[in-house]
Design a protein around this motif. Sequence first.
Motif, short mmCIF file in Angstrom:
data_model
loop_
_atom_site.label_atom_id
_atom_site.label_comp_id
_atom_site.label_asym_id
_atom_site.label_seq_id
_atom_site.Cartn_x
_atom_site.Cartn_y
_atom_site.Cartn_z
N GLU A 19 43.04 39.42 30.79
CA GLU A 19 42.35 39.49 29.55
C GLU A 19 43.13 39.02 28.28
OE1 GLU A 19 40.79 43.38 27.55
OE2 GLU A 19 39.07 42.58 28.83
N ASN A 20 44.54 39.87 28.34
CA ASN A 20 45.41 39.44 27.15
C ASN A 20 46.86 39.33 27.75
OD1 ASN A 20 43.55 40.37 25.06
ND2 ASN A 20 43.80 42.32 25.62
N THR A 21 47.54 40.11 28.07
CA THR A 21 49.11 40.14 28.40
C THR A 21 49.06 39.99 29.96
OG1 THR A 21 49.25 41.58 26.81
CG2 THR A 21 51.16 41.14 28.41
N ILE A 22 49.99 38.91 30.31
CA ILE A 22 50.40 38.71 31.63
C ILE A 22 51.49 39.69 31.85
CG2 ILE A 22 51.01 36.98 33.28
CD1 ILE A 22 49.60 34.84 31.66
N PRO A 23 51.51 40.45 32.89
CA PRO A 23 52.46 41.40 33.12
C PRO A 23 53.70 40.59 33.79
CG PRO A 23 50.57 42.00 34.52
CD PRO A 23 50.25 40.64 33.96
N THR A 24 54.97 41.36 33.19
CA THR A 24 56.11 40.61 34.05
C THR A 24 56.61 41.76 34.92
OG1 THR A 24 57.36 41.92 31.60
CG2 THR A 24 56.50 39.56 31.64
N GLY A 25 57.72 41.52 35.56
CA GLY A 25 58.31 42.54 36.56
C GLY A 25 57.36 42.70 37.74
N ASP A 26 57.65 43.72 38.35
CA ASP A 26 56.72 44.18 39.46
C ASP A 26 55.44 44.90 39.12
OD1 ASP A 26 58.90 42.87 40.83
OD2 ASP A 26 59.69 44.68 41.68
N PHE A 27 54.54 44.74 39.88
CA PHE A 27 53.28 45.49 39.71
C PHE A 27 52.22 45.35 40.43
CE2 PHE A 27 52.63 41.19 37.85
CZ PHE A 27 51.46 40.83 38.44
N ALA A 62 47.05 46.21 32.47
CA ALA A 62 46.27 45.00 32.03
C ALA A 62 45.07 44.71 32.75
CB ALA A 62 47.18 43.74 32.08
N ILE A 63 44.07 44.39 31.83
CA ILE A 63 42.86 44.23 32.73
C ILE A 63 42.89 42.50 33.26
CG2 ILE A 63 40.21 43.65 32.28
CD1 ILE A 63 40.50 45.93 30.31
N VAL A 64 42.50 42.45 34.53
CA VAL A 64 42.70 41.17 35.13
C VAL A 64 41.37 40.98 36.14
CG1 VAL A 64 44.18 42.17 36.83
CG2 VAL A 64 44.07 39.79 36.81
N VAL A 65 40.86 39.85 35.99
CA VAL A 65 39.83 39.37 36.74
C VAL A 65 40.27 38.66 38.00
CG1 VAL A 65 37.57 38.30 37.24
CG2 VAL A 65 38.18 39.37 34.88
N VAL A 66 40.05 39.28 39.16
CA VAL A 66 40.71 38.61 40.37
C VAL A 66 39.46 37.89 41.07
CG1 VAL A 66 41.54 38.98 42.74
CG2 VAL A 66 42.30 40.53 40.76
N GLY A 67 39.48 36.68 41.62
CA GLY A 67 38.46 35.97 42.05
C GLY A 67 38.97 34.72 43.19
N ASN A 68 37.78 34.18 43.49
CA ASN A 68 38.24 33.19 44.42
C ASN A 68 38.44 31.81 43.50
OD1 ASN A 68 35.78 32.27 43.48
ND2 ASN A 68 34.86 32.01 45.39
N VAL A 69 38.91 30.72 43.84
CA VAL A 69 39.29 29.52 43.05
C VAL A 69 38.49 29.15 41.83
CG1 VAL A 69 38.49 27.51 44.40
CG2 VAL A 69 40.77 27.40 42.93
N ASP A 70 37.27 29.01 41.92
CA ASP A 70 36.33 28.77 40.97
C ASP A 70 35.55 30.05 40.29
OD1 ASP A 70 34.50 29.41 42.92
OD2 ASP A 70 33.31 27.56 43.04
N TRP A 124 53.38 33.70 42.86
CA TRP A 124 51.90 34.29 42.24
C TRP A 124 51.55 33.64 41.01
CZ3 TRP A 124 50.18 36.98 37.74
CH2 TRP A 124 51.38 37.48 37.01
N ARG A 125 52.43 32.83 40.16
CA ARG A 125 52.22 32.63 38.94
C ARG A 125 51.27 31.26 39.00
NH1 ARG A 125 54.80 35.22 34.91
NH2 ARG A 125 56.48 36.44 35.49
N HIS A 126 51.28 30.55 40.07
CA HIS A 126 50.29 29.24 40.19
C HIS A 126 49.07 29.85 40.54
CE1 HIS A 126 50.80 29.57 44.63
NE2 HIS A 126 49.51 29.26 44.54
N ARG A 127 48.73 31.03 40.52
CA ARG A 127 47.45 31.64 40.88
C ARG A 127 46.72 31.93 39.36
NH1 ARG A 127 46.10 32.31 46.22
NH2 ARG A 127 47.61 31.87 47.53
#
Length: 129
Positions: A19-27, A62-70, A124-127
């Motif tokens: 939604e906003n910030t992409i986390p850095t480090g381990d999470f 951070a709020i994140v939506v997790v989904g399939n490729v589309d 993970w970043r390419h996802r």
Amino acid sequence: MMIDAHFWKAYCDPYFKFENTIPTGDFVIVTANNPESQRLPDQENLIRNRCLQCDLALHNFAIVVVGNVDFSWCEESFASPIPINLAIELGQKYQQNAIYFVQDDQLYLLSCLPDRTKINLGEWRHRIK
């Protein structure tokens, strides 16, 4: 109980929209949506995720939506630098089959069930969409 092979395969190919910030480090990434992969009405999932958000209130997230490729399938989730054991406890509290975690830029899928199956899904970043 074991995770259905169809669901496990789907869990192994996630994509992320932050939604906003992409986390850095381990999470970790955890949700309260669709317990045991049983689809619930949107309103019920919203209530469940608000409860999870309250559980995370003392932590950064951070709020994140997790989904399939589309993103034809997706779930609102939370990324937080909480310890993995706490993430598993939250996953179990909300009847989740698994959580994701990022460690040293590697994405892992980790079962919340007693078997604790753990799979390295690679960088993970390419996802990120």
